[in-house]
Design an enzyme around this catalytic site. Sequence first.
Site, PDB file in Angstrom:
ATOM      1  N   GLY A  54       0.790  -1.225   0.000  1.00  0.00           N
ATOM      2  CA  GLY A  54       0.000   0.000   0.000  1.00  0.00           C
ATOM      3  C   GLY A  54       0.819   1.269   0.000  1.00  0.00           C
ATOM      4  O   GLY A  54       2.053   1.256   0.046  1.00  0.00           O
ATOM      5  N   SER A  55       0.098   2.392  -0.004  1.00  0.00           N
ATOM      6  CA  SER A  55       0.720   3.697  -0.207  1.00  0.00           C
ATOM      7  C   SER A  55       1.510   4.199   0.992  1.00  0.00           C
ATOM      8  O   SER A  55       2.325   5.119   0.854  1.00  0.00           O
ATOM      9  CB  SER A  55      -0.360   4.734  -0.568  1.00  0.00           C
ATOM     10  OG  SER A  55      -1.342   4.813   0.455  1.00  0.00           O
ATOM     11  N   GLY A  63       0.707  -1.174   6.632  1.00  0.00           N
ATOM     12  CA  GLY A  63      -0.235  -0.093   6.841  1.00  0.00           C
ATOM     13  C   GLY A  63      -1.565  -0.655   7.319  1.00  0.00           C
ATOM     14  O   GLY A  63      -1.706  -1.853   7.562  1.00  0.00           O
ATOM     15  N   LYS A 104      -7.768  -4.308   7.582  1.00  0.00           N
ATOM     16  CA  LYS A 104      -6.776  -4.235   6.513  1.00  0.00           C
ATOM     17  C   LYS A 104      -7.304  -4.961   5.286  1.00  0.00           C
ATOM     18  O   LYS A 104      -8.205  -5.776   5.372  1.00  0.00           O
ATOM     19  CB  LYS A 104      -5.454  -4.880   6.956  1.00  0.00           C
ATOM     20  CG  LYS A 104      -4.714  -4.090   8.016  1.00  0.00           C
ATOM     21  CD  LYS A 104      -3.445  -4.761   8.508  1.00  0.00           C
ATOM     22  CE  LYS A 104      -2.562  -5.284   7.423  1.00  0.00           C
ATOM     23  NZ  LYS A 104      -2.222  -4.283   6.384  1.00  0.00           N
ATOM     24  N   GLU A 161      -0.920 -10.600   3.951  1.00  0.00           N
ATOM     25  CA  GLU A 161      -0.606  -9.649   5.015  1.00  0.00           C
ATOM     26  C   GLU A 161      -0.823 -10.284   6.385  1.00  0.00           C
ATOM     27  O   GLU A 161      -0.006 -10.136   7.293  1.00  0.00           O
ATOM     28  CB  GLU A 161      -1.460  -8.391   4.866  1.00  0.00           C
ATOM     29  CG  GLU A 161      -1.049  -7.509   3.707  1.00  0.00           C
ATOM     30  CD  GLU A 161      -1.983  -6.338   3.485  1.00  0.00           C
ATOM     31  OE1 GLU A 161      -1.583  -5.402   2.759  1.00  0.00           O
ATOM     32  OE2 GLU A 161      -3.103  -6.349   4.017  1.00  0.00           O
TER      33      GLU A 161
END
Length: 243
Positions: free
Chosen positions: A39-40, A99, A111, A120
């Site tokens: 992710g970002s 994240g 998430k 994850e």
Amino acid sequence: MNKNLSQSEQKQRVAEYAIDRLIEKGLLFSGMKLGMGTGSTVMPAINYLAKKISSGILSDIKIVPTSFQTQIACENLGFSVFSLNAKQIDASLDLAIDGADEIDIENKLVKGGGAALFLEKLIAYASKHFVIIADETKTVESLARAFPLPVEIVPESRLIVERGLKALGAKVAIREGLRKAGPVVTDNGNFILDALWDKESLFSASDYETKINEITGVVDNGFFTKKKALVFIAKADGSVETR
């Protein structure tokens, strides 16, 4: 401080702050086995970690990525990338950094906004320490009321799982692809159902993490409650909360 950082700047700030603090605490060290999320917010952490290696502060970091996105980014930066089953990793990690889409006051999480929730969770739960980095927009009072809970499913089980989630009080939608006709297909070849509960709904995220996984056809869901996370949250004023 009154810096009024944008969300993107907060992600950069928390990524760098967390990496520096983890090195100071001895949780991030040379020769370690490190799970890297998706992710970002994680991308700036990967780039900053690469700088630490190029400067000689760290070396020989073995990375297990949670997605193709992370794998490609790590390979492009010259990291050694492994699967969780590799002999060098042996299904055990020293640390996982990721994240989150939502974080409640007990550091329980939602998430899977990037559709990588299964790997994850596999990597987070296989790690000695689990770290979350996020900007302040991710903090909530109750999970899965504003941001939907992702549920990865075997495609053939779609209707079965939809009915099971609705029986638990959720509104359910299959996640559609962006610039792709039809549903999102995960790195594992599965579909994602997004489940959302009304603000008035009362339930335990820990209980629902277990109950949802008991529905036939569910691979895993985006409630992360079984592994206590160390959380770093960047604020618009430039400060970083640790909890």
